[in-house]
Enzyme design. Sequence first.
Site, PDB file in Angstrom:
ATOM      1  N   ALA A  83     -42.467 -21.939 -13.523  1.00 12.75           N
ATOM      2  CA  ALA A  83     -42.810 -23.277 -13.034  1.00 12.75           C
ATOM      3  C   ALA A  83     -41.560 -24.135 -13.062  1.00 12.75           C
ATOM      4  O   ALA A  83     -40.591 -23.824 -13.764  1.00 12.75           O
ATOM      5  CB  ALA A  83     -43.899 -23.903 -13.896  1.00 12.75           C
ATOM      6  N   LYS A  95     -44.746 -26.613  -8.997  1.00 11.36           N
ATOM      7  CA  LYS A  95     -44.117 -25.363  -8.575  1.00 11.36           C
ATOM      8  C   LYS A  95     -43.657 -25.470  -7.130  1.00 11.36           C
ATOM      9  O   LYS A  95     -44.080 -26.356  -6.407  1.00 11.36           O
ATOM     10  CB  LYS A  95     -45.125 -24.198  -8.716  1.00 11.36           C
ATOM     11  CG  LYS A  95     -45.351 -23.813 -10.176  1.00 11.36           C
ATOM     12  CD  LYS A  95     -46.339 -22.657 -10.342  1.00 11.36           C
ATOM     13  CE  LYS A  95     -45.995 -21.401  -9.607  1.00 11.36           C
ATOM     14  NZ  LYS A  95     -44.659 -20.854  -9.920  1.00 11.36           N
ATOM     15  N   LEU A  97     -40.118 -24.875  -6.108  1.00  8.67           N
ATOM     16  CA  LEU A  97     -38.678 -25.044  -5.856  1.00  8.67           C
ATOM     17  C   LEU A  97     -38.128 -23.821  -5.113  1.00  8.67           C
ATOM     18  O   LEU A  97     -37.205 -23.933  -4.315  1.00  8.67           O
ATOM     19  CB  LEU A  97     -37.939 -25.253  -7.180  1.00  8.67           C
ATOM     20  CG  LEU A  97     -36.737 -26.186  -7.134  1.00  8.67           C
ATOM     21  CD1 LEU A  97     -37.139 -27.558  -6.628  1.00  8.67           C
ATOM     22  CD2 LEU A  97     -36.106 -26.314  -8.508  1.00  8.67           C
ATOM     23  N   GLU A 104     -48.233 -18.283  -4.459  1.00  4.57           N
ATOM     24  CA  GLU A 104     -48.350 -18.403  -5.925  1.00  4.57           C
ATOM     25  C   GLU A 104     -49.672 -19.053  -6.299  1.00  4.57           C
ATOM     26  O   GLU A 104     -50.325 -18.659  -7.267  1.00  4.57           O
ATOM     27  CB  GLU A 104     -47.195 -19.243  -6.477  1.00  4.57           C
ATOM     28  CG  GLU A 104     -45.859 -18.529  -6.435  1.00  4.57           C
ATOM     29  CD  GLU A 104     -44.695 -19.405  -6.885  1.00  4.57           C
ATOM     30  OE1 GLU A 104     -43.700 -18.852  -7.350  1.00  4.57           O
ATOM     31  OE2 GLU A 104     -44.783 -20.642  -6.764  1.00  4.57           O
TER      32      GLU A 104
HETATM   33  C1  A5P Z   1     -41.210 -20.531  -6.684  1.00  4.75           C
HETATM   34  O1  A5P Z   1     -41.702 -21.111  -5.527  1.00  4.75           O
HETATM   35  C2  A5P Z   1     -41.426 -21.457  -7.824  1.00  4.75           C
HETATM   36  O2  A5P Z   1     -42.702 -21.962  -7.947  1.00  4.75           O
HETATM   37  C3  A5P Z   1     -40.946 -20.864  -9.130  1.00  4.75           C
HETATM   38  O3  A5P Z   1     -41.984 -20.279  -9.843  1.00  4.75           O
HETATM   39  C4  A5P Z   1     -40.376 -21.961  -9.903  1.00  4.75           C
HETATM   40  O4  A5P Z   1     -39.458 -22.621  -9.045  1.00  4.75           O
HETATM   41  C5  A5P Z   1     -39.673 -21.491 -11.165  1.00  4.75           C
HETATM   42  O5  A5P Z   1     -38.506 -20.813 -10.834  1.00  4.75           O
HETATM   43  P1  A5P Z   1     -37.447 -20.445 -11.945  1.00  4.75           P
HETATM   44  O6  A5P Z   1     -38.127 -19.541 -12.888  1.00  4.75           O
HETATM   45  O7  A5P Z   1     -36.346 -19.774 -11.175  1.00  4.75           O
HETATM   46  O8  A5P Z   1     -37.010 -21.720 -12.570  1.00  4.75           O
END
Ligand code: A5P
Length: 224
Positions: A83, A95, A97, A104
Site C-alpha cells: 500500500a 493504493k 502509485l 488489486e
Molecule cells: C500498485 O498499484 C500499488 O497499489 C502498490 O501496491 C503500492 O504502490 C505499494 O507499492 P510499494 O510496495 O512499491 O511501495
Amino acid sequence: MTTDDQKRVAAEYAASLVESGMLVGLGSGSTAAFAITALAARVEAGLEITCIPTSERTAALALSHGLPLVDFTYPIDIDIDGADLIERRTLTLVKGLGGALFREKIVAAASRRMVVIADRSKLVERLGPGIAIPVEIAAFGQETVLARLTQAGVRPVLRRNGGTPFVTDGGNFIADCTVATPFDAPSLDARLKAITGVIETGLFVGLASEAVIGHEDRVEVIQR
Ligand code: A5P
C-alpha cells in the site's frame, strides 16, 4: 534496517501465513515482490498453492519464480499486497502509485483475508488533507471525467509517462487526485465512484483484514 529490509520482513511474515491448498492473491509493487520471493522459496520447499496476480508485472515476476498462476476465480483464501498509505485505526488504504489499483481492488474484494504489508513509512495515524488518491478513469472522455473530479472537490492530475498518459493494464488512465480538506474516506470513495468514467478509486475501505508493518527492530501486526 533499511526500508527494503522492513518491506522484506513484513512480506516474509505474510508469506508464512499461507498454507498448502490455498488460492493466493499476489499484490503489485516492490513490497509485494518480496512476498512473491518468499512464497517461491516456500513452494520450492513443498508448499502447494495456486496464485492470482494483480498486474501483468506481478504475473511475469511470479512466473519467473515458478509460482503456478490460475485465471481469476474466487473466493481467494488470502491476498498479500502493499500500500502507499495505511491508516492505523481503520486500515483504510491508499493504493495505486504503481497503477495496478483496479485489479488489486478486485482481488482484495474477492479475498477472505487481505494482508497488507509495508515498511513503517506507509503507516499513518490519519488519512488527511494533502494526500493524493490515484483514481483509474476511462481514457475515452477523460477531459470530462477530470472536470467532474474537480467538481467533486479533489484536484486531479492526469498521470503521465514521459509525454503521454500512463496506461494501466486495463487500458485506462490514472488521475492522481489531491484532497485539500479533511474528508471521510467512505463518503469520498462513494462520491468519486459515482462519476461516470471513474473505473475505480485507490481508496480501499474495509478491505484489509490486517496490516503487517516492518519496523527497525520488529514486525507489527495490526488487526482491523
Ligand atoms: C500498485 O498499484 C500499488 O497499489 C502498490 O501496491 C503500492 O504502490 C505499494 O507499492 P510499494 O510496495 O512499491 O511501495
